[in-house]
Design a protein around this motif. Structure first.
Motif, short mmCIF file in Angstrom:
data_model
loop_
_atom_site.label_atom_id
_atom_site.label_comp_id
_atom_site.label_asym_id
_atom_site.label_seq_id
_atom_site.Cartn_x
_atom_site.Cartn_y
_atom_site.Cartn_z
N ARG A 79 43.92 42.59 -0.96
CA ARG A 79 44.41 41.63 -1.95
C ARG A 79 44.91 42.31 -3.22
N GLN A 80 44.88 43.65 -3.24
CA GLN A 80 45.25 44.37 -4.46
C GLN A 80 46.70 44.15 -4.85
N PHE A 81 47.57 43.84 -3.90
CA PHE A 81 48.97 43.61 -4.23
C PHE A 81 49.15 42.32 -5.03
N ALA A 82 48.52 41.25 -4.55
CA ALA A 82 48.57 39.99 -5.29
C ALA A 82 47.86 40.14 -6.64
N GLU A 83 46.79 40.93 -6.66
CA GLU A 83 46.05 41.13 -7.91
C GLU A 83 46.93 41.83 -8.95
N ALA A 84 47.70 42.81 -8.53
CA ALA A 84 48.60 43.50 -9.46
C ALA A 84 49.63 42.53 -10.03
#
Length: 368
Positions: free
Chosen positions: A255-260
């Motif tokens: 989920r790090q992409f959406a978090e960024a």
């Protein structure tokens, strides 16, 4: 038959050491490298760093070696280098040049940033064995413009190449180096100066109006045989008048992409890995597939995306051309809804058009 299998396993162990161990023969320690000492956090248990979304491998390294189906690679691609990049770009401008593997030149707002630079013949702990490059770097070392900063995503040998870092520092003495927590002791021990350690989501000024941010990723680290997880792995976001640019380094899906995007808004440019993903049952916890990379670009809200981490070193079972072929297939399946991707040639640079800030809502996506 047994000799062939034994030879294959021994060669593959060399590959494994090359990718996950570094420094032997250039001053590093094969058994352990310095590790981070600090307070516990949600991603540091007091001894080792951990992923926030751990994913289990569905088999062992030995299972992979006994059942390998590697794709084809050429022994060598004798291709000329690309044209020398411009010395600088103007404030608000953004240019990307793909050099090789995860080495990308980002020119933004008057700054020149090099990602995970490797110009060595092999990405290996030793100079006489291990994965050997199949093509020359796309930009000759002597044609690099003045480099202001190097960002290192983690300490695996194909991403933290000490020989190249030393050459860069010799040529550009004021060079700043950024790496995850725990890496400074090793780098300084190898003669590197101006090293800054970063933790996930920490911000550091690169210029009065440009900020570097360490961005969470899904991977692992080790420079020796007994230091797995001892230093932090990370991606980077660069924010300034040009907008926001994302460099993933090595990463599995998460989920790090959406978090960024939630933190920094849509990206003007995303540089994402697409190679070393087969067999997926073994590689997927730490390496995204081309299909997952496409979804990552969507989650990042990236207006333009550029692939990297392919076509330079034979590290897994995907063939030399397979990552780009699978990327194009994944984009074609999305039809008119496909995000914008540019597959750059080795040494090719391109200016990224300015875009208006997007206002599309963030919809977290499941793994493709």
């Amino acid at each position: 038959m047994k000799r062939t299998l034994l030879r294959r396993v021994l060669l593959s162990l060399t590959v494994l050491l090359a990718v996950t161990v570094g420094g032997v023969g250039i001053g590093g320690c094969m058994f352990s490298a310095p590790t981070w000492k600090g307070p516990k956090t949600d991603h540091f248990d007091g001894e080792r760093f951990v992923n926030l979304e751990p994913r289990e491998q569905k088999g062992s390294f030995l299972d992979w070696q006994l059942n390998r189906k590697p794709g084809p690679w050429k022994a060598w691609n004798d291709v000329p280098p690309g044209a020398p990049p411009p010395e600088r770009v103007a404030r608000g401008a953004l240019r990307v040049t793909f050099i090789n593997h995860a080495t990308v030149l980002l020119q933004l707002d008057g700054l020149n940033i090099l990602t995970d630079p490797i110009y060595s013949e092999r990405c290996s702990p030793v100079s006489f064995a291990g994965p050997k490059r199949v093509r020359p770097p796309g930009i000759r070392f002597e044609d690099l413009p003045p480099i202001d900063a190097v960002v290192l995503s983690h300490n695996h040998y194909d991403h933290m190449d000490v020989s190249t870092l030393r050459k860069l520092q010799e040529k550009f003495p004021r060079l700043r180096v950024f790496a995850g927590l725990g890496n400074r002791a090793f780098l300084e021990g190898e003669g590197l100066n101006h090293v800054t350690e970063v933790d996930w989501w920490q911000e550091f000024p690169l210029a009065p109006d440009v900020t570097l941010v360490s961005a969470r990723t899904q991977h692992f680290s080790n420079r020796g045989l007994y230091d797995r997880g001892g230093t932090l792995w990370t991606g980077y976001v660069f924010r300034g008048p040009h907008g926001a640019t994302y460099f993933a380094g090595d990463t599995g899906w998460g989920r790090q992409f959406a978090e960024a995007r939630e933190r920094f808004g849509p990206m003007r440019l995303a540089v994402l890995p697409i190679g070393a993903y087969k067999p997926e049952w073994f590689m997927s916890p730490v390496h995204v597939s081309p299909r997952e990379a496409v979804q990552a670009s969507v989650d990042l809200g990236a207006r333009y995306s550029v692939p990297m981490h392919y076509g330079t070193f034979n590290l897994a079972d995907d063939g030399e051309e397979e990552p780009v072929e699978d990327l194009k297939r994944a984009l074609a399946e999305r039809g008119e809804q496909a995000p914008e991707w540019w597959v750059l040639g080795f040494g090719e640079g391109r200016d990224i058009p300015a875009v208006e800030a997007a206002s599309a809502p963030i919809v977290p996506s499941p793994a493709p």
